[in-house]
Design an enzyme around this catalytic site. Structure first.
Site, short mmCIF file in Angstrom:
data_model
loop_
_atom_site.label_atom_id
_atom_site.label_comp_id
_atom_site.label_asym_id
_atom_site.label_seq_id
_atom_site.Cartn_x
_atom_site.Cartn_y
_atom_site.Cartn_z
N CYS A 1 40.04 31.01 34.91
CA CYS A 1 40.53 32.16 35.67
C CYS A 1 40.81 33.32 34.73
CB CYS A 1 41.79 31.77 36.43
SG CYS A 1 42.59 33.15 37.28
N PHE A 2 40.22 34.48 34.97
CA PHE A 2 40.37 35.58 34.01
C PHE A 2 41.78 36.14 33.97
CE2 PHE A 2 37.84 38.48 37.23
CZ PHE A 2 38.84 38.34 38.18
#
Length: 564
Positions: free
Chosen positions: A382-383
């Site tokens: 997940c960025f």
């Protein structure tokens, strides 16, 4: 008599306030003290004993010459002044009678601040023949009263008033010795609120950098606590500070050892033009300087200023009204060229920057001009979480989250989550290679997640999953290719298994699609889990974010990272 009463009342008020200014020479400033400093009374008594003796003139045959004390200027009580001259051994005293050609003429005026007569001029003669006192109290023994109240007026040689900030006495005492250099075990990771490293330099580091200093004056000031000669306002790297401070090019004054930024040209006080040293109203950051108060028994009452990083001597601090008196030889003036210590924490730097403060704008311009910038695109889950972790590394200038590695132009978050775009959630990282080496950055990234995790489908699917491990090197950063390959091979060898990390070179900026604004710095803006955003040391960063787990490539036993 009324003038005399007023004068005495004024002197008492001054002694209560505790500050007095004497007109000594053209610019010497003297501060009174409520309590006498050790040694001051003895020195002053020696000087006043000489005044009271009256033996300041002698002929070759041993007779006393005829010395006439002439009063000039406004004298509030002329009779009292004449009497004071007579008591000090003048054979005749007069206000304006200068017809006696046989007399040696000595001129005095009344000094309102001290309430004493001050010597204005006397013939240039051998001191053994003529040596009139510099100061004469109007009231007999008045000086003893003043000293008992904590006031001292004369140096032993009577050349100037004795004060807490007497340059001659301070230099003669020579008691301050900067304690630069730290033991290795005492060195700690520390970043100022402006984003600069304050990790103390070791003794070996200070000595090594001092070898490159251009002159011995800089070394004496920085390492031995000495003072620049008056009027020598030349920085260690050759800038001569003359004339109006407003004519100077904007720049940063850095410590000549360690290069920590200390002051800006915007902080120079206008009094620098007439002073013998550089005067500053404030430092760039209060944390960048340390203050060393004098010992209680010291004659020198000045507050020493040293560099927070090196502990080397800089100058003195005289309080909020007068600011900082700094030796130019201990500074380098940095404009657009290299010479300033790099910003370690751009997160702190950006947060402390105030566009309405001129010194902040000067610092920002110099920092941006000197900072080298490289870029790389990283993906490992997940960025939101990857960006937060990467931003806490020292040397990271900025980040943007976005989508890369797929075939759909300008995708939305919903499209990427649909799994048909081929894009991964990634973070564009701008970093300073002088602070954070590319190899260390890639190693930290590989420690942040499990680079062996792979699935045939889903978010971690190889080459298609939005949470897949990937590194994209931009086309203009070809030197990074070898660094990334070495880091990947080292990681594979360490884990003893193949990596799933996708590595592409020759990537173009327009192949990175910036994500929606709601995703940028998401965890910082939303205070996700009360997140801390301060920059960490590499050791601390690995303790917090080095969460890589061992796994078996392609196995159903692969440990899932918590994406929540």
């Amino acid at each position: 008599q009324a003038c005399f009463v007023i004068m005495r009342v004024a002197q008492l008020l001054v002694s209560v306030i505790g500050i007095i200014y004497l007109d000594v020479g053209d610019s010497f400033l003297v501060r009174g003290r409520r309590q006498p400093i050790d040694g001051a009374v003895d020195k002053a008594n020696v000087a006043f004993a000489r005044i009271n003796s009256g033996q300041f003139a002698e002929k070759e045959n041993g007779d006393q010459p005829k010395v006439k004390g002439i009063l000039v200027g406004v004298i509030p009580n002329e009779d009292q002044a004449l009497n004071a001259l007579a008591l000090r051994g003048f054979t005749t005293s007069s206000v304006s009678d200068t017809d006696d050609d046989d007399a040696i003429e000595v001129f005095y005026t009344w000094n309102a601040a001290s309430g004493m007569l001050k010597l204005v001029s006397s013939p240039a003669m051998d001191p053994s023949v003529l040596s009139p006192p510099q100061w004469i109290p109007l009231v007999h023994d008045q000086e003893n009263v003043l000293i008992r109240n904590g006031w001292s007026f004369l140096d032993v040689d009577e050349s100037e008033a004795l004060s807490a900030f007497d340059i001659d006495a301070a230099n003669k005492e020579g008691s301050f010795q900067p304690k630069w250099g730290e033991q290795e075990k005492d060195r700690v990771w520390r970043i100022s609120s402006m984003g600069f490293s304050l990790a103390p330099m070791s003794r070996e580091q200070v000595l090594r950098e001092s070898e490159s200093l251009l002159d011995d004056i800089s070394k004496a000031v920085l390492l031995e606590g000495e003072t620049d000669p008056p009027g020598r306002k030349q920085t260690q790297n050759g800038y001569q500070i003359q004339g109006s401070v407003h004519e100077l090019e904007g720049g940063i004054f850095c410590c000549a050892i360690g290069n920590l930024p200390l002051f800006t040209t915007g902080d120079l006080s206008p009094t620098t033009a007439s002073s013998g040293w550089l005067s500053f109203s404030r430092p760039i950051c209060q944390e960048h300087v340390l203050y060393i108060s004098p010992d209680q028994a010291s004659l020198d009452r000045r507050i020493e200023v040293v560099c927070a990083k090196t502990k080397c001597h800089l100058g003195h601090y005289f309080g909020p009204s007068e600011g900082y008196c700094i030796n130019a030889s201990c500074l380098n003036l940095v404009t657009s060229h290299k010479g300033m210590a790099p910003v370690v924490s751009w997160v702190s730097f950006e947060r402390s920057w105030d566009p309405n403060v001129p010194s902040c704008n000067i610092l920002r311009e110099c920092a941006q001009c000197q900072t080298r910038k490289q870029s790389i695109i990283l993906g490992g889950g997940c960025f939101w979480h990857v960006e937060l972790a990467i931003r806490r590394l020292p040397g990271v200038i900025g980040t943007r989250v976005g989508y890369a590695g797929g075939s759909v132009a300008n995708p939305t978050y919903e499209q990427v989550c649909g799994g048909d775009t081929g894009h991964a959630e990634t973070v564009w990282v701008d970093f300073d290679p002088d602070v954070l080496s590319p190899r260390v950055l890639v190693d930290c990234f590989l420690a942040l997640h499990d680079p062996t995790k792979v699935r045939s489908h889903g978010k971690h699917a190889e080459r298609t999953g939005q949470y897949r491990s990937c590194i994209f090197v931009l086309d203009n950063h070809t030197t990074l290719q070898g660094t990334v390959n070495e880091a990947l091979e080292s990681c594979r060898s360490h884990l003893g298994k193949a990596l799933a990390t996708e590595f592409r070179t020759g990537f173009y900026p327009d192949q990175f699609w910036e994500a929606e604004i709601r995703h940028q710095r998401h965890n910082e803006r939303s205070s996700y889990k009360n997140v801390d955003v301060h920059t960490l040391s590499l050791r601390k960063w690995l303790e917090i974010f080095g969460s890589r787990t061992n796994s078996t490539f392609g196995s159903a036993q692969t440990i899932e990272l918590d994406e929540a």
